[in-house]
Scaffold this motif. Structure first.
Motif, PDB file in Angstrom:
ATOM      1  N   LEU A  56      34.339  45.256  39.900  1.00 32.01           N
ATOM      2  CA  LEU A  56      34.372  43.814  39.667  1.00 32.01           C
ATOM      3  C   LEU A  56      35.785  43.240  39.710  1.00 32.01           C
ATOM      4  CD1 LEU A  56      31.794  43.465  36.736  1.00 32.01           C
ATOM      5  CD2 LEU A  56      31.459  42.869  39.151  1.00 32.01           C
ATOM      6  N   LEU A  57      36.790  44.099  39.628  1.00 29.72           N
ATOM      7  CA  LEU A  57      38.167  43.595  39.589  1.00 29.72           C
ATOM      8  C   LEU A  57      38.566  42.910  40.892  1.00 29.72           C
ATOM      9  CD1 LEU A  57      40.014  46.444  37.666  1.00 29.72           C
ATOM     10  CD2 LEU A  57      39.359  44.173  36.824  1.00 29.72           C
ATOM     11  N   VAL A  58      38.046  43.399  42.008  1.00 29.70           N
ATOM     12  CA  VAL A  58      38.354  42.752  43.292  1.00 29.70           C
ATOM     13  C   VAL A  58      37.771  41.347  43.323  1.00 29.70           C
ATOM     14  CG1 VAL A  58      38.019  42.867  45.785  1.00 29.70           C
ATOM     15  CG2 VAL A  58      38.503  44.951  44.493  1.00 29.70           C
ATOM     16  N   ALA A  59      36.522  41.219  42.852  1.00 27.01           N
ATOM     17  CA  ALA A  59      35.899  39.900  42.785  1.00 27.01           C
ATOM     18  C   ALA A  59      36.631  38.999  41.802  1.00 27.01           C
ATOM     19  CB  ALA A  59      34.424  40.032  42.381  1.00 27.01           C
ATOM     20  N   LEU A  60      37.050  39.563  40.665  1.00 25.30           N
ATOM     21  CA  LEU A  60      37.769  38.778  39.670  1.00 25.30           C
ATOM     22  C   LEU A  60      39.090  38.267  40.247  1.00 25.30           C
ATOM     23  CD1 LEU A  60      38.189  37.727  36.799  1.00 25.30           C
ATOM     24  CD2 LEU A  60      39.120  39.980  36.193  1.00 25.30           C
ATOM     25  N   ASP A  61      39.817  39.122  40.933  1.00 24.40           N
ATOM     26  CA  ASP A  61      41.085  38.703  41.531  1.00 24.40           C
ATOM     27  C   ASP A  61      40.872  37.573  42.523  1.00 24.40           C
ATOM     28  OD1 ASP A  61      43.944  39.022  42.273  1.00 24.40           O
ATOM     29  OD2 ASP A  61      43.110  39.720  44.169  1.00 24.40           O
ATOM     30  N   ALA A  62      39.856  37.672  43.351  1.00 24.75           N
ATOM     31  CA  ALA A  62      39.584  36.619  44.337  1.00 24.75           C
ATOM     32  C   ALA A  62      39.235  35.300  43.658  1.00 24.75           C
ATOM     33  CB  ALA A  62      38.457  37.051  45.264  1.00 24.75           C
ATOM     34  N   MET A  63      38.440  35.361  42.597  1.00 21.11           N
ATOM     35  CA  MET A  63      38.073  34.120  41.900  1.00 21.11           C
ATOM     36  C   MET A  63      39.261  33.510  41.172  1.00 21.11           C
ATOM     37  SD  MET A  63      34.172  34.641  40.499  1.00 21.11           S
ATOM     38  CE  MET A  63      34.330  36.347  39.975  1.00 21.11           C
ATOM     39  N   LEU A  64      40.122  34.347  40.605  1.00 21.25           N
ATOM     40  CA  LEU A  64      41.299  33.833  39.911  1.00 21.25           C
ATOM     41  C   LEU A  64      42.271  33.189  40.893  1.00 21.25           C
ATOM     42  CD1 LEU A  64      41.965  36.748  37.391  1.00 21.25           C
ATOM     43  CD2 LEU A  64      40.898  34.535  36.912  1.00 21.25           C
ATOM     44  N   ARG A  65      42.337  33.727  42.117  1.00 23.31           N
ATOM     45  CA  ARG A  65      43.251  33.166  43.115  1.00 23.31           C
ATOM     46  C   ARG A  65      42.714  31.879  43.720  1.00 23.31           C
ATOM     47  NH1 ARG A  65      43.371  35.728  47.432  1.00 23.31           N
ATOM     48  NH2 ARG A  65      42.097  37.576  47.031  1.00 23.31           N
ATOM     49  N   THR A  66      41.409  31.848  44.006  1.00 21.47           N
ATOM     50  CA  THR A  66      40.835  30.703  44.725  1.00 21.47           C
ATOM     51  C   THR A  66      40.238  29.644  43.802  1.00 21.47           C
ATOM     52  OG1 THR A  66      38.665  31.769  44.906  1.00 21.47           O
ATOM     53  CG2 THR A  66      40.278  32.211  46.663  1.00 21.47           C
ATOM     54  N   GLN A  67      39.920  30.045  42.557  1.00 16.90           N
ATOM     55  CA  GLN A  67      39.269  29.146  41.590  1.00 16.90           C
ATOM     56  C   GLN A  67      37.986  28.560  42.177  1.00 16.90           C
ATOM     57  OE1 GLN A  67      41.866  26.397  39.473  1.00 16.90           O
ATOM     58  NE2 GLN A  67      43.648  27.669  39.908  1.00 16.90           N
ATOM     59  N   SER A  68      37.273  29.380  42.929  1.00 20.25           N
ATOM     60  CA  SER A  68      36.042  28.934  43.576  1.00 20.25           C
ATOM     61  C   SER A  68      35.174  30.140  43.891  1.00 20.25           C
ATOM     62  CB  SER A  68      36.373  28.175  44.864  1.00 20.25           C
ATOM     63  OG  SER A  68      35.240  28.050  45.696  1.00 20.25           O
ATOM     64  N   VAL A  69      33.896  30.072  43.540  1.00 21.59           N
ATOM     65  CA  VAL A  69      32.980  31.166  43.841  1.00 21.59           C
ATOM     66  C   VAL A  69      32.788  31.317  45.342  1.00 21.59           C
ATOM     67  CG1 VAL A  69      30.589  31.961  43.613  1.00 21.59           C
ATOM     68  CG2 VAL A  69      31.787  31.032  41.621  1.00 21.59           C
ATOM     69  N   SER A  70      32.610  30.199  46.054  1.00 23.38           N
ATOM     70  CA  SER A  70      32.357  30.274  47.495  1.00 23.38           C
ATOM     71  C   SER A  70      33.583  30.777  48.243  1.00 23.38           C
ATOM     72  CB  SER A  70      31.929  28.904  48.033  1.00 23.38           C
ATOM     73  OG  SER A  70      32.921  27.926  47.780  1.00 23.38           O
ATOM     74  N   ARG A  71      34.778  30.271  47.890  1.00 22.34           N
ATOM     75  CA  ARG A  71      35.986  30.732  48.583  1.00 22.34           C
ATOM     76  C   ARG A  71      36.289  32.188  48.241  1.00 22.34           C
ATOM     77  NH1 ARG A  71      37.852  25.439  47.269  1.00 22.34           N
ATOM     78  NH2 ARG A  71      39.057  26.242  45.497  1.00 22.34           N
ATOM     79  N   ALA A  72      36.006  32.589  47.014  1.00 21.59           N
ATOM     80  CA  ALA A  72      36.222  33.985  46.630  1.00 21.59           C
ATOM     81  C   ALA A  72      35.281  34.899  47.420  1.00 21.59           C
ATOM     82  CB  ALA A  72      36.006  34.158  45.132  1.00 21.59           C
ATOM     83  N   ALA A  73      34.038  34.479  47.579  1.00 24.44           N
ATOM     84  CA  ALA A  73      33.080  35.284  48.347  1.00 24.44           C
ATOM     85  C   ALA A  73      33.559  35.461  49.779  1.00 24.44           C
ATOM     86  CB  ALA A  73      31.705  34.608  48.316  1.00 24.44           C
ATOM     87  N   SER A  74      34.062  34.378  50.366  1.00 24.04           N
ATOM     88  CA  SER A  74      34.569  34.453  51.733  1.00 24.04           C
ATOM     89  C   SER A  74      35.795  35.367  51.813  1.00 24.04           C
ATOM     90  CB  SER A  74      34.944  33.052  52.229  1.00 24.04           C
ATOM     91  OG  SER A  74      35.502  33.091  53.515  1.00 24.04           O
ATOM     92  N   ALA A  75      36.650  35.323  50.781  1.00 25.11           N
ATOM     93  CA  ALA A  75      37.888  36.112  50.798  1.00 25.11           C
ATOM     94  C   ALA A  75      37.617  37.610  50.780  1.00 25.11           C
ATOM     95  CB  ALA A  75      38.772  35.723  49.622  1.00 25.11           C
ATOM     96  N   VAL A  76      36.540  38.036  50.112  1.00 28.08           N
ATOM     97  CA  VAL A  76      36.248  39.476  50.017  1.00 28.08           C
ATOM     98  C   VAL A  76      35.035  39.871  50.855  1.00 28.08           C
ATOM     99  CG1 VAL A  76      37.313  39.655  47.753  1.00 28.08           C
ATOM    100  CG2 VAL A  76      34.874  39.167  47.896  1.00 28.08           C
ATOM    101  N   ASN A  77      34.550  38.917  51.685  1.00 27.86           N
ATOM    102  CA  ASN A  77      33.479  39.209  52.646  1.00 27.86           C
ATOM    103  C   ASN A  77      32.178  39.652  51.986  1.00 27.86           C
ATOM    104  OD1 ASN A  77      35.045  38.674  55.044  1.00 27.86           O
ATOM    105  ND2 ASN A  77      36.097  40.616  54.680  1.00 27.86           N
ATOM    106  N   ILE A  78      31.763  38.920  50.945  1.00 33.30           N
ATOM    107  CA  ILE A  78      30.442  39.135  50.373  1.00 33.30           C
ATOM    108  C   ILE A  78      29.731  37.788  50.319  1.00 33.30           C
ATOM    109  CG2 ILE A  78      31.211  41.106  49.006  1.00 33.30           C
ATOM    110  CD1 ILE A  78      31.143  39.321  46.529  1.00 33.30           C
ATOM    111  N   THR A  79      28.435  37.803  50.029  1.00 35.77           N
ATOM    112  CA  THR A  79      27.686  36.556  49.980  1.00 35.77           C
ATOM    113  C   THR A  79      28.012  35.789  48.703  1.00 35.77           C
ATOM    114  OG1 THR A  79      25.784  37.534  48.849  1.00 35.77           O
ATOM    115  CG2 THR A  79      25.809  37.624  51.273  1.00 35.77           C
TER     116      THR A  79
END
Length: 316
Positions: free
Chosen positions: A10-33
């Motif tokens: 979950l840390l990869v997902a957490l890092d993406a959300m903390l950087r983008t402050q967005s669920v959709s942008r975080a999903a795109s950043a780590v290539n998941i739905t």
């Protein structure tokens, strides 16, 4: 895999959300739905007993706890990436990697564009994300949001390594049709209206006031901008003046009928630096990028007037 009850995946997902402050942008950043990212956020909220992302006025902001997690989570993942996962060798012809660069718009257009074009030919699979200066540089570095910064020394973070890239003299810029003389006197400078760019969160003028008050000048700034590229439009057809580094001045002159003057008093040269996070000191990819930028500048610097800037290779 769990460590003290936390699923480390979950840390990869957490890092993406903390950087983008967005669920959709975080999903795109780590290539998941997006549903998968929403599920990860729900599990993280349960573990930390905290909302992490808070909806406010149609957008999301970080909770106080999330703000404290951003830097350490980013540091940890990037340390793993650079010390365990990243191979010691870097082959630009094969490397599939993204680099985030931060620089003023005029620095990108006037100094970095050609070297980066050449780098793209040498490393065709590299991806470049280039953003202009916004916010505090040290915060962007600490949060892992940028790999390389090109900025004046005065704006660099105090606690990360940096390297001199170029030095520039300053020029005074004026409308070519409004000024017939080839020189500018101190009296003319002091009496003129000025255009200035205000930078950073504190919106400080690019050139600090003490440079002028030391010569008895109180500039009358009649146009305040937050973007360097807008300056020529507020000089053309007027008697206003602007004072900027020589490379920027020459870039302006290429797109508008402008005249360049030597300042009627001494202004310290700009020391343009490259800066990166201390944890990336041993990153071979970033070292290659820095060296390639320097070599690219050395190959293309003849397009600029010799008095406007000096490459670090020529001054050290």
């Amino acid at each position: 895999m769990r460590y003290r009850g936390l699923d480390l995946n979950l840390l990869v997902a957490l890092d993406a959300m903390l950087r983008t402050q967005s669920v959709s942008r975080a999903a795109s950043a780590v290539n998941i739905t997006q549903p998968a990212m929403s599920s990860a956020l729900a599990r993280l909220r349960q573990y930390f007993d905290d909302p992490l992302l808070i909806s406010r006025n149609g957008s999301s902001v970080l909770s106080p706890l999330a703000q404290t997690l951003a830097a350490p989570v980013s540091d940890m993942l990037r340390t793993i990436d650079r010390t365990i996962i990243t191979q010691p060798a870097f082959d630009p012809a094969l490397a599939d990697r993204a680099f985030n660069l931060l620089a003023a718009d005029t620095v990108v257009a006037g100094l970095l564009a050609k070297p980066l074009q050449h780098i793209s030919q040498l490393a065709p699979h590299l991806r470049l994300e280039i953003t202009t200066l916004r916010g505090e540089i040290s915060e962007r570095l600490d949060a892992g949001q940028v790999d390389l910064i090109v900025a004046p020394d005065a704006h660099c973070a105090p606690n990360h390594p940096k390297e001199l890239l170029a030095e520039e003299d300053h020029c005074v810029i004026a409308c070519g049709k409004s000024f017939e003389a080839d020189t500018l006197t101190l009296e003319q400078y002091a009496q003129a209206d000025h255009v200035e760019v205000f930078v950073g969160p504190a919106q400080k003028p690019y050139l600090p006031d003490h440079l002028f008050t030391a010569h008895g000048i109180q500039r009358r700034i009649t146009v305040r901008l937050d973007n360097f590229s807008l300056v020529p439009f507020f000089l053309t057809g007027t008697k206003r003046l602007a004072t900027f580094p020589g490379m920027t001045a020459e870039l302006y002159q290429s797109i508008a009928d402008l005249k360049l003057f030597d300042p009627p008093f001494e202004i310290p040269r700009v020391q343009l630096m490259m800066q990166w996070h201390s944890r990336a000191n041993n990153d071979p990819g970033l070292a290659w990028l820095r060296d390639s930028i320097k070599q690219g500048l050395s190959a293309s610097h003849r397009q600029y007037k010799s008095r406007l800037y000096r490459l670090a290779l020529e001054t050290i």
